[in-house]
Motif scaffolding. Structure first.
Motif, mmCIF file in Angstrom:
data_model
loop_
_atom_site.group_PDB
_atom_site.id
_atom_site.type_symbol
_atom_site.label_atom_id
_atom_site.label_comp_id
_atom_site.label_asym_id
_atom_site.label_seq_id
_atom_site.Cartn_x
_atom_site.Cartn_y
_atom_site.Cartn_z
ATOM 1 N N UNK A 156 0.920 10.863 17.868
ATOM 2 C CA UNK A 156 1.354 10.533 18.894
ATOM 3 C C UNK A 156 1.154 8.932 19.256
ATOM 4 N N UNK A 157 0.245 8.410 18.607
ATOM 5 C CA UNK A 157 -0.177 6.795 18.845
ATOM 6 C C UNK A 157 0.271 5.863 17.565
ATOM 7 N N UNK A 158 0.006 6.380 16.393
ATOM 8 C CA UNK A 158 0.213 5.678 15.229
ATOM 9 C C UNK A 158 1.806 5.893 14.439
ATOM 10 N N UNK A 159 2.324 4.800 14.416
ATOM 11 C CA UNK A 159 3.785 4.727 13.530
ATOM 12 C C UNK A 159 3.628 4.089 12.279
ATOM 13 N N UNK A 160 4.159 4.066 11.542
ATOM 14 C CA UNK A 160 4.681 3.114 10.521
ATOM 15 C C UNK A 160 5.927 2.520 10.479
ATOM 16 N N UNK A 161 6.543 1.841 9.576
ATOM 17 C CA UNK A 161 8.086 1.505 9.449
ATOM 18 C C UNK A 161 8.927 2.643 9.524
ATOM 19 N N UNK A 162 8.468 3.915 9.377
ATOM 20 C CA UNK A 162 9.450 5.059 9.392
ATOM 21 C C UNK A 162 9.265 6.043 10.497
ATOM 22 N N UNK A 163 8.217 5.728 11.306
ATOM 23 C CA UNK A 163 8.161 6.491 12.563
ATOM 24 C C UNK A 163 6.901 7.122 12.501
ATOM 25 N N UNK A 164 6.354 7.718 13.662
ATOM 26 C CA UNK A 164 5.329 8.350 13.724
ATOM 27 C C UNK A 164 4.612 8.893 12.404
ATOM 28 N N UNK A 165 3.318 8.675 12.150
ATOM 29 C CA UNK A 165 3.012 9.339 10.923
ATOM 30 C C UNK A 165 2.368 10.569 10.781
ATOM 31 N N UNK A 166 2.428 11.553 9.832
ATOM 32 C CA UNK A 166 2.191 12.848 9.745
ATOM 33 C C UNK A 166 0.464 12.953 9.819
ATOM 34 N N UNK A 184 0.950 -1.180 0.151
ATOM 35 C CA UNK A 184 -0.080 -0.061 0.154
ATOM 36 C C UNK A 184 0.790 1.261 -0.072
ATOM 37 N N UNK A 185 0.063 2.464 -0.151
ATOM 38 C CA UNK A 185 0.876 3.679 -0.231
ATOM 39 C C UNK A 185 1.419 4.089 1.130
ATOM 40 N N UNK A 186 2.112 5.062 1.530
ATOM 41 C CA UNK A 186 2.543 5.185 2.924
ATOM 42 C C UNK A 186 1.266 6.324 3.392
ATOM 43 N N UNK A 187 1.185 5.950 4.676
ATOM 44 C CA UNK A 187 -0.081 6.550 5.141
ATOM 45 C C UNK A 187 -0.127 7.853 5.709
ATOM 46 N N UNK A 188 -0.830 8.707 5.367
ATOM 47 C CA UNK A 188 -1.144 10.162 5.948
ATOM 48 C C UNK A 188 -2.361 10.256 6.633
ATOM 49 N N UNK A 189 -2.302 11.014 7.786
ATOM 50 C CA UNK A 189 -3.874 11.013 8.587
ATOM 51 C C UNK A 189 -4.492 12.462 8.322
ATOM 52 N N UNK A 190 -5.664 12.778 8.221
ATOM 53 C CA UNK A 190 -6.254 13.962 8.137
ATOM 54 C C UNK A 190 -7.529 14.081 8.751
#
Ligand SMILES: Cc1cc2nc3c(=O)[nH]c(=O)nc-3n(C[C@H](O)[C@H](O)[C@H](O)COP(=O)(O)OP(=O)(O)OC[C@H]3O[C@@H](n4cnc5c(N)ncnc54)[C@H](O)[C@@H]3O)c2cc1C
Ligand code: SF4
Length: 568
Positions: free
Chosen positions: A451-461, A95-101
């Protein structure tokens, strides 16, 4: 001892430029890019196999491979989830790398060598002087020589006129606007788009040359669909659309000093704290996106060019010093889209033919600029993308409020079903205009990390944008102007999509000059850490497309970095 002089993070709009400039100054540069490399022999199957570790030779570039991969099919190229041009790892089965909005949003960025310029439509106007002078920490005049240099290198040319530009100029003149034949825009008016696209192919009208052969020659074929990637040209460095993977990257490789590593996601900036001085950047930790292995790499200076979301994310995930403006102040040109539908009879009178065929020619070949408000640009997307843009709206379904009394447009909202079918049947008789608002910087908008969700590259934006009252007012003025131009050009019906404010195509200003970096784009708090992407813009540069300004600044930043740390 450092492994190299400079590490550049990201090979997109800004990163490719600073790498080439520093390489020409004789510095050893390593570029780390999270996404794949299309058109390099060392990655013959970039989406299936890891390939080599890096490339540093111009001869590694391979036009046949590039053409195999860039086929202009919309879904293959621009599907935001699984397309070749997406924000995600090379392996398209992941999948694509995740961003949250927290809002309706479409965040449109690419990973890979060339970054988001692989998709971009190459419109390359300068900023409006009034958005820079006495506003930015440097003057517009200081930028001009750097604009000129980038314009010569890409090169930038005024777009040729096809039917959609002709119709737009006709409508704009009827609406009372004047042609402004200038690159430094100080008054409102319309003009051909300054584009990073090579002039039309000299054999375009030669009937003895078959189409297929035409696309192997130098120059734009006006075949359209630029947004899905352009494969037209005789060699990698002569592709018609001048994304940085075919303009600055070949030049960087030719210096012999630049090593480029795709599939390499930087997850941390390493700093050194000297007791009596500020901290300094001394290297990075990088993660191989195929194997998951992590490595520490050292350099005398580090340049972040990861874009307006990932540069602040990297700062925050690296635990760099607190700064209330890191990630804050996001602008996105608060865009919208209006379409006019025309009658064959009227088109015949104005254009001498019965269709506009908006997909022909440069995607955005004409513009109207209005300092203080923003810009309008003609836009001729391929049919699938056009249909999807009718589907994005803040107003809900168009059918629920089909006519709006006293509005400049005839209807507003999301178009579906029978009406969408009819609209797409009339696709060849439509002219669309995209609005880019000179939207205001607001510190409440921007990028934070979860503060809670990370992917393999660290906390997500987490990305947040809400227009200010002034931005809303400016956008509505621009929409009125666009509707008026369409009406004056003879449109029988005008539809305003009313895009959600979270449509993010031009992200800027999350690491602002004067707040996070100084006027030479060096971080105030971490020495030897520079930024060379859209995030350093002080504001939305008046509503002009952002990349040329980023490229001019990256050229200047290379000079300043060299002078300060490497000239002795
Ligand atoms: C559909 C579309 C049309 C557009 N048309 C135009 C146009 O006509 N004119 C214009 O001026 N602008 C246009 N833009 C915007 C333009 O693409 C951007 O302004 C430009 O690409 C931004 O440059 P950048 O260097 O800030 O970021 P990018 O070009 O996005 O480059 C950032 C790079 O960094 C890489 N990266 C990110 N994080 C990391 C990490 N941690 N480690 C390693 N690598 C990393 C990314 O993979 C990417 O390659 C368009 C954008 C879209 C989506
Ligand atoms: S119209 Fe666009 S895609 Fe076609 S050759 Fe020109 S730049 Fe390339």
């Amino acid at each position: 001892m450092a492994d190299q002089d400079v590490i550049v993070i990201g090979a997109g709009g800004g990163g490719a430029v600073i790498a080439k400039e520093l390489g020409e100054m004789g510095l050893n540069v390593l570029v780390l890019e999270a996404g794949p490399w299309y058109g390099n022999k060392k990655w013959p199957h970039p989406n299936q196999q890891p390939g080599a570790k890096f490339s540093s030779h111009y001869n590694d570039l391979d036009i046949s491979l590039y053409r195999q991969l860039f086929n202009k099919y919309e879904a293959n190229m621009n599907d935001l989830v699984f397309g070749r041009l997406r924000w995600g790892p090379a392996n398209r089965s992941l999948p694509q790398w995740f961003r949250k909005t927290n809002q309706k949003a479409l965040i449109w960025q690419n990973s890979g060598i060339g970054g988001t310029t692989q998709t971009y439509t190459a419109n390359s106007p300068r900023a409006f002087p009034e958005a820079v002078d006495h506003v930015w920490p440097l003057s517009y005049q200081e930028l001009v020589p750097y604009y000129e240099k980038v314009e010569a290198i890409l090169p930038v040319n005024f777009a040729p006129t096809t039917a959609k530009e002709d119709l737009f100029y006709f409508g704009a003149k009827q609406a009372g606007w004047e042609l402004i034949p200038t690159l430094n825009v100080t008054t409102p008016g319309f003009r051909p788009q300054p584009n990073a696209i090579l002039p039309p192919n000299k054999n375009l009208t030669n009937p003895t040359i078959p189409l297929e052969q035409l696309s192997l020659l130098e120059g734009c074929t006006l075949a359209g669909h630029c947004i899905n990637g352009c494969p037209h040209g005789p060699s990698m460095d002569k592709i018609a659309k001048r994304s940085t993977n075919v303009s600055y990257i070949p030049l960087a490789l030719r210096t012999g000093n630049v090593k480029i590593r795709p599939n390499a996601f930087t997850i941390k900036i390493i700093t050194e704290n000297k007791a009596s001085s500020d901290s300094s950047a001394i290297g990075v930790i990088v993660r191989d996106v195929w194997t998951g292995e992590q490595e520490e790499l050292l350099a005398d200076a580090v340049v972040m060019a990861a874009g307006s979301i990932e540069s602040p994310r990297l700062w925050l995930n690296s635990g760099l010093p607190k700064n209330p403006w890191v990630g804050k102040g996001l602008v996105n040109h608060y865009m919208d889209w209006l379409t006019g539908i025309f009658d064959e009879k009227d088109l015949n009178l104005i254009l001498g033919c019965e269709t506009i065929d908006p997909f022909v020619g440069h995607t955005c070949g004409a513009r109207l600029d209005y300092p203080g408000l923003g810009s309008l640009q003609t836009v001729g997307m391929s049919p699938g993308l056009t249909a999807s843009f009718y589907g994005m709206s803040e107003s809900g379904y168009n059918i629920l409020h089909p006519t709006i009394p006293n509005r400049h447009e005839d209807s507003q909202g999301r178009i579906i079903g029978y009406e969408l079918k009819e609209l797409m049947t009339n696709y060849r008789k439509t002219l669309s205009i995209v609005l880019c608002t000179d939207d205001e910087v607001d510190q409440r908008n921007g990028v934070t990390v979860d503060p809670f969700i990370s992917d393999e590259h660290g906390p997500i934006p987490i990305v947040q944008y809400k227009p200010t009252k002034r931005s809303i007012k400016r956008q509505s003025e621009l929409a009125k102007m666009a509707a008026n131009i369409l009406r004056k050009a003879g449109a029988k019906k005008i539809i305003r999509s009313n895009w959600p404010s979270g449509v993010m195509i031009h992200l800027e200003s999350t690491m602002r000059m004067g707040f996070v970096v100084d006027q030479n784009c060096e971080s105030y708090q971490v020495k030897r850490l520079y930024i060379a992407d859209n995030s350093v813009h002080f504001n939305s540069i008046g509503g002009a497309n952002p990349t040329l300004t980023t490229q001019a600044l990256a050229t200047r930043t290379a000079e300043k970095l060299f002078e300060k740390y490497f000239s002795k």
